[in-house]
Design an enzyme around this catalytic site. Sequence first.
Site, PDB file in Angstrom:
ATOM      1  N   GLU A 117     -38.796 -39.258  31.253  1.00 42.38           N
ATOM      2  CA  GLU A 117     -39.014 -37.817  31.335  1.00 42.38           C
ATOM      3  C   GLU A 117     -40.478 -37.490  31.643  1.00 42.38           C
ATOM      4  O   GLU A 117     -41.379 -37.922  30.946  1.00 42.38           O
ATOM      5  CB  GLU A 117     -38.595 -37.135  30.017  1.00 42.38           C
ATOM      6  CG  GLU A 117     -37.135 -37.333  29.671  1.00 42.38           C
ATOM      7  CD  GLU A 117     -36.176 -36.656  30.675  1.00 42.38           C
ATOM      8  OE1 GLU A 117     -36.660 -35.918  31.560  1.00 42.38           O
ATOM      9  OE2 GLU A 117     -34.959 -36.883  30.564  1.00 42.38           O
TER      10      GLU A 117
ATOM     11  N   ARG B  27     -26.746 -25.632  24.019  1.00 47.60           N
ATOM     12  CA  ARG B  27     -25.383 -25.418  24.537  1.00 47.60           C
ATOM     13  C   ARG B  27     -24.356 -25.689  23.448  1.00 47.60           C
ATOM     14  O   ARG B  27     -23.278 -25.101  23.436  1.00 47.60           O
ATOM     15  CB  ARG B  27     -25.169 -26.370  25.734  1.00 47.60           C
ATOM     16  CG  ARG B  27     -23.856 -26.222  26.478  1.00 47.60           C
ATOM     17  CD  ARG B  27     -23.762 -27.262  27.599  1.00 47.60           C
ATOM     18  NE  ARG B  27     -23.843 -28.634  27.104  1.00 47.60           N
ATOM     19  CZ  ARG B  27     -22.831 -29.307  26.550  1.00 47.60           C
ATOM     20  NH1 ARG B  27     -21.654 -28.746  26.425  1.00 47.60           N
ATOM     21  NH2 ARG B  27     -22.996 -30.551  26.125  1.00 47.60           N
TER      22      ARG B  27
ATOM     23  N   CYS C  20     -33.656 -33.253  22.155  1.00 50.27           N
ATOM     24  CA  CYS C  20     -34.518 -34.250  22.799  1.00 50.27           C
ATOM     25  C   CYS C  20     -35.741 -33.603  23.442  1.00 50.27           C
ATOM     26  O   CYS C  20     -36.852 -34.111  23.333  1.00 50.27           O
ATOM     27  CB  CYS C  20     -33.739 -35.050  23.841  1.00 50.27           C
ATOM     28  SG  CYS C  20     -32.604 -36.219  23.078  1.00 50.27           S
TER      29      CYS C  20
ATOM     30  N   HIS D 225     -34.588 -40.863  28.269  1.00 49.73           N
ATOM     31  CA  HIS D 225     -33.152 -40.603  28.095  1.00 49.73           C
ATOM     32  C   HIS D 225     -32.359 -41.802  28.608  1.00 49.73           C
ATOM     33  O   HIS D 225     -32.756 -42.431  29.592  1.00 49.73           O
ATOM     34  CB  HIS D 225     -32.736 -39.346  28.869  1.00 49.73           C
ATOM     35  CG  HIS D 225     -32.671 -38.105  28.027  1.00 49.73           C
ATOM     36  ND1 HIS D 225     -33.324 -36.938  28.365  1.00 49.73           N
ATOM     37  CD2 HIS D 225     -32.002 -37.840  26.864  1.00 49.73           C
ATOM     38  CE1 HIS D 225     -33.058 -36.012  27.435  1.00 49.73           C
ATOM     39  NE2 HIS D 225     -32.269 -36.534  26.524  1.00 49.73           N
TER      40      HIS D 225
HETATM   41  N1  PCA Z   1     -29.630 -36.569  22.827  1.00 48.34           N
HETATM   42  C1  PCA Z   1     -29.753 -35.131  22.628  1.00 48.34           C
HETATM   43  C2  PCA Z   1     -30.288 -34.980  21.233  1.00 48.34           C
HETATM   44  C3  PCA Z   1     -30.079 -36.285  20.562  1.00 48.34           C
HETATM   45  C4  PCA Z   1     -29.772 -37.236  21.643  1.00 48.34           C
HETATM   46  O1  PCA Z   1     -29.634 -38.453  21.535  1.00 48.34           O
HETATM   47  C5  PCA Z   1     -30.552 -34.455  23.728  1.00 48.34           C
HETATM   48  O2  PCA Z   1     -30.566 -34.968  24.864  1.00 48.34           O
HETATM   49  O3  PCA Z   1     -31.134 -33.401  23.487  1.00 48.34           O
END
Ligand code: PCA
Length: 215
Positions: free
Chosen positions: A80, A90, A143, A167
């Site tokens: 990111e 959401r 996140c 991610h």
């Molecule tokens: N993914 C979520 C929150 C926790 C996770 O593992 C996100 O992408 O916000």
Amino acid sequence: MKTILLTGFEPFGGEATNPSWEAVAPLQGEAIAGHSIETARLPTAFGHSRASLLRAIARHAPALVLCVGQAGGRASISLERVAVNLIDARIPDNRGRQPVDRPVLRGGPEAYLTRLPLKAMRARLLAAGIPCELSLSAGSFVCNEIAYALAHHIATRAPHLRGGFVHIPYAPAQAARHPGAPGMAVDLVTAGLRLLAESALTTRRELRVAGGRED
Ligand code: PCA
């Protein structure tokens, strides 16, 4: 010995597991580039996850923090680049809260750009045969809140700390329950995280290659 802090999240959104924690947990105690790894599992709950991250940073005083989260639907490990000062959930978090159009931090900058050498880090993974991409949005859920809180902590309190957000795709067993969604073996993600931590710590100069997109 200096430390690296790796974090994952607890399961959310009806999933029984979260591959971010499954991939991070086996790295506890491993050594990378002269640093030992500490791990923490963050709650998937607004505010609580942020507090838990800051406590872990205070406890371990790391040189590098990589926070990892599940992004179901993505096919590659996503590095990111941006964290925005926006929460727009959401779905409810694990405590049933679903804030809409709130800032992560009232009065904070609209966004932070990561200072990690993401292009060099991506190159390291691709060279190892691990799918990896740069991402311009960490979303607007927990996140992104954590990515923003980490960037803000670095900018205002810990200028020598390196940190960023990663991610990852669903684990294969999750992908099997979401037709059409890609999955990535958790072992491969763990191997990728090792390489990301190592390259984040040892890269002297970011690569000057294109990494943008039109969409
Ligand atoms: N993914 C979520 C929150 C926790 C996770 O593992 C996100 O992408 O916000």
